[in-house]
Design an enzyme around this catalytic site. Structure first.
Site, mmCIF file in Angstrom:
data_model
loop_
_atom_site.group_PDB
_atom_site.id
_atom_site.type_symbol
_atom_site.label_atom_id
_atom_site.label_comp_id
_atom_site.label_asym_id
_atom_site.label_seq_id
_atom_site.Cartn_x
_atom_site.Cartn_y
_atom_site.Cartn_z
ATOM 1 N N ASP A 1 0.859 -1.174 0.000
ATOM 2 C CA ASP A 1 0.000 0.000 0.000
ATOM 3 C C ASP A 1 0.910 1.243 0.000
ATOM 4 O O ASP A 1 2.127 1.142 0.126
ATOM 5 C CB ASP A 1 -0.980 -0.024 1.193
ATOM 6 C CG ASP A 1 -2.218 0.826 0.893
ATOM 7 O OD1 ASP A 1 -2.150 1.689 -0.009
ATOM 8 O OD2 ASP A 1 -3.259 0.638 1.558
HETATM 9 C C1 BGC Z 1 -5.117 3.112 0.019
HETATM 10 C C2 BGC Z 1 -5.279 2.051 -1.037
HETATM 11 C C3 BGC Z 1 -5.167 2.664 -2.404
HETATM 12 C C4 BGC Z 1 -3.849 3.377 -2.499
HETATM 13 C C5 BGC Z 1 -3.588 3.993 -3.859
HETATM 14 C C6 BGC Z 1 -3.914 3.985 -0.205
HETATM 15 O O1 BGC Z 1 -3.902 5.085 0.635
HETATM 16 O O2 BGC Z 1 -5.062 2.505 1.289
HETATM 17 O O3 BGC Z 1 -6.492 1.388 -0.887
HETATM 18 O O4 BGC Z 1 -5.311 1.710 -3.395
HETATM 19 O O5 BGC Z 1 -3.809 4.407 -1.532
HETATM 20 O O6 BGC Z 1 -4.380 5.081 -4.107
#
Ligand code: BGC
Length: 728
Positions: free
Chosen positions: A274
């Site tokens: 993530d």
């Molecule tokens: C989130 C994810 C997301 C990623 C990319 C993160 O802050 O937890 O779910 O896919 O950002 O945008």
């Protein structure tokens, strides 16, 4: 035997293609420098609007970038891809984006989609989202989010399918197949990503990013199966979660990623961290410093690093010191290249302008979004048939800031939304009222944030001059989603005050709740004549609401999450254990609170309709089966009212005893049917080892002999009841 031969022959070309791909990957890896390998492991962020930071072109051209997120739009994607294709080994980039519930045509938020209890609906929504994303050059979505969430304070409950493992697994499968089809190199298909691996939805206190402590048993039984369903549906990628899981943050958790996912489940795709999660291993206190964080991420099996650049900065030195191995790097590269091959990017790296011009926000897509929205609405209360609007109603007051908010209706993670595209409830209802020969007056009244423009008195005056009132209240779309946990999940601002004042006029008031989670609505549940949860319905909100409010369509959604009476009951979920002292009203020494009941406001699976239904004639194909046997359960679902409507027949089981305790009820089947007045349909469910088995004392999945109760009804409260026995 002959069949077996034919099957083997049919599979042979697939196996050959796979061998070929692996050969090509090996050849490429053989030619790559360490720098180029690490480049493949790096994903960098574009701007929120989709633009490419200038320095990415040079990185791509040198083969030092594997992927981006947020970069989108054919022109931008192709320009950057051209730079990558000019690199020494011509390895294409894969463009990722959060296509969560639509790209430009926005569908209901995933929790709402889960409320449809309709997997075809979810699959179709994901398929259209993929189509539009593909047209805009996106080849990979960070969806579906398949985290089980039992705590509505957690803002991200809106992004998943709610609290139930069975429903969550069915939805996970449908969404993966919707995004990817059976071959994600096909035009209009994109790679999916099951996230957040794992347990992220169990954040302590419902506070986002918080620590989780989940026993291995509960991981196996409740949190893992939707991920496994995604793997079985062929999901291309996984995302490692932010949270600390039992003391080891997921992004540095070797047991979780290499052990369960890659080894036990034989997952062939790659794992992306993530956002900055590798770097955050330092904040967690798992990594001593950034180099150590890179070591932990690589060792755990996180193949691609999102945003932070620790692999690139530290892997060479870690290799020299023998703290990681080249084989680990090669494996990560192999997995990423495998997905790029499977996505068809080597043959087809560029996006086509003509698709972007023709495939986005088409009328076919917006119609599908409207149907999906209608299917997601859950009618919670409807005293005296307050809804739909009756013939003869001439003056309707519409109140609530959310009724006139084009952005709110699209919810959180609203893709590449253009706010101007969405149809507000005010617009939709205004037009429908006109068609019905009625007049709609709009007065703001109040909104999720208390404001100087609140004018409750004016709304009350207008209500007095109306035949009926529709109040749209709830949460601003920014109040759920990431980093949007709330401790007090009642209606924010002066909205409750508004509804109380409107109800006190004595006019029929229908409340439409626009929220991304269950909210505490005791007063409304008791005093408002009608309440309907509409979630965030998406681009076509106004049209969908209009057709349901005016009775062209009956609501038929069901709650994918238990609706608490009070925050103090959380976590509250229907498939709980019985305890040694199950609740008894008259016995103090049973499992309960002194000050509040255990019962929810509304149970899981609950939802009303404009029609009425009976479920009857439950029949089991056998009352005894072997451990490997199957059993069918049939019921007749009949529409006993006078409008065409949908009902969701839901099957629950309970095993009396086992080597480990069993939940009081577990959903093991559901079927949404549409019936004309008087029409009856026989619905059949199958119960076999997958449904009856569970993780026993030894943590192995197996069917244990014993007695089961089975119910088929219209919510988790039960209905028709029977029982059967699994023989030793
Ligand atoms: C989130 C994810 C997301 C990623 C990319 C993160 O802050 O937890 O779910 O896919 O950002 O945008």
């Amino acid at each position: 035997m002959r069949f077996l031969m034919l099957a083997i022959l049919a599979l042979a070309p697939c196996a050959r293609a796979a061998d070929n791909t692996e050969k090509k990957i090996s050849e490429l890896i053989g030619k790559m420098t360490l720098e180029e390998k690490l480049g493949q492991l790096q994903q960098l962020d574009g701007s929120a609007e989709g633009d490419v930071p200038q320095d990415y072109y040079a990185l791509a051209e040198k083969g030092l970038l594997g992927s981006t997120l947020n970069v989108r739009g054919v022109k931008r994607v192709n320009e950057l891809q051209r730079a990558a294709m000019r690199s020494r080994l011509h390895i294409p980039l894969i463009f990722g984006f959060d296509v969560i519930h639509g790209y430009r045509t926005i569908f209901p938020v995933p929790l709402g989609e889960a409320a449809s209890f309709d997997t075809d609906n979810a699959r179709e929504a994901a398929s259209i989202a993929a189509d539009e994303a593909y047209a805009a050059g996106v080849r990979w979505t960070f969806a579906p989010m398949v985290d089980i969430a039992r705590d509505p304070r957690w803002g991200r409950i809106v992004e998943g399918s709610g609290e139930d493992t069975y429903l969550g697994s069915q939805m996970a499968r449908a969404r993966v197949l919707g995004f990817q089809g059976t071959d994600y190199s096909a035009p209009g298909k994109i790679a999916a990503c099951a996230k957040h691996w794992a347990g992220y939805g169990a954040a302590e206190g419902g506070r986002d990013y918080n620590t989780t402590n989940i026993s291995e048993r509960n991981l196996d039984e409740y949190y893992f199966p939707p991920f496994k369903a995604a793997v079985d549906a062929g999901v291309a990628t996984f995302m490692s979660a932010f949270n600390d899981l039992n003391g080891i943050p997921c992004t540095g958790n070797e047991w979780l990623i290499r052990g369960v996912l890659k080894s036990s489940w034989s997952f062939e795709g790659f794992v992306v961290s993530d956002y900055n999660a590798v770097k955050e291993l330092v904040n967690h206190g798992l990594a001593a410093d950034e180099a150590d964080a890179a070591r932990l991420g690589i060792t755990a099996g996180v193949d691609m690093e999102m945003v932070s650049r620790l692999y690139n900065n530290h892997a060479p030195e870690l290799l020299k010191k023998g703290l990681i191995t080249e084989a680990q790097i090669d494996e990560a590269v192999r997995r990423i290249l495998r997905v790029k091959f499977r996505a068809g990017l080597f043959e087809n790296p560029y996006a086509e302008q003509k698709l972007e011009d023709s495939e986005i926000l088409t009328s076919e897509h917006t119609m599908a979004a409207k149907f999906a929205a209608e299917k997601s609405f859950v009618l919670l209360k409807n005293d005296g048939g307050t809804l739909p609007v009756r013939d003869g109603v001439k003056h309707i007051l519409l109140a609530g800031a959310l009724a006139d908010d084009q952005e709110a209706v699209t919810g959180s993670w609203n893709g590449d939304v253009r706010t101007r595209d969405s149809i507000t409830i005010r617009k939709g209802l205004g037009e429908a009222a006109k068609d019905a020969g009625a007049e709609l007056t709009y007065v703001r009244g109040a909104g999720p944030a208390a404001s100087d423009t609140d004018n409750i008195t004016e709304a009350v005056e207008a209500a007095r001059n109306s035949d009926m009132v529709i109040a749209v209240v709830g949460e601003q779309q920014t109040m759920s989603g990431e980093a949007s946990s709330r401790a007090d999940i009642s209606l924010p601002g002066r909205q409750l005050e508004l509804v109380k004042a409107l109800v006190s006029t004595g006019k029929p008031v229908a409340v439409l709740l626009m929220t991304g989670r269950p909210v505490i609505i005791n007063w409304l549940a008791e005093h408002a004549p009608a309440v309907m949860e509409i979630w965030y319905p998406g681009t076509m909100a106004g049209r969908a609401v209009a057709d349901v409010v005016f009775g062209k369509v009956s609501p038929g959604g069901k709650l994918p999450v238990t609706w608490p009476l009070s925050e103090g009951q959380i976590p509250l979920y229907y498939n709980h254990k019985n305890t040694g002292r199950p609740f008894e009203a008259d016995n103090k020494y049973t499992s309960k609170y002194l000050d509040i009941t255990n019962a929810p406001q509304y149970p899981f699976g609950y939802g009303l309709s404009y029609s009425t239904f009976t479920i009857s004639d439950m029949k089991l194909s056998a009352d005894r089966i072997s451990k490997k046997g199957n059993l069918t359960v049939t019921v007749n679902v009949r529409n006993t009212g006078d409008v065409k409507a949908d009902e969701v027949a839901q099957l629950y089981i309970h095993k009396h005893s086992g080597s480990v305790t069993r939940p009081v009820r577990e959903l093991k089947g559901f079927k949404r049917v549409t019936l004309d007045p008087g029409e009856m349909q026989t619905v059949q469910f199958t119960l076999g080892p997958n449904e009856l088995g569970f993780y026993g004392k030894d943590l192995k999945f197996a069917v244990e002999p014993g007695d089961f109760d089975v119910w088929v009804g219209t919510s988790s409260e039960g209905g028709n009841e029977s029982s059967f026995t699994v023989l030793p």
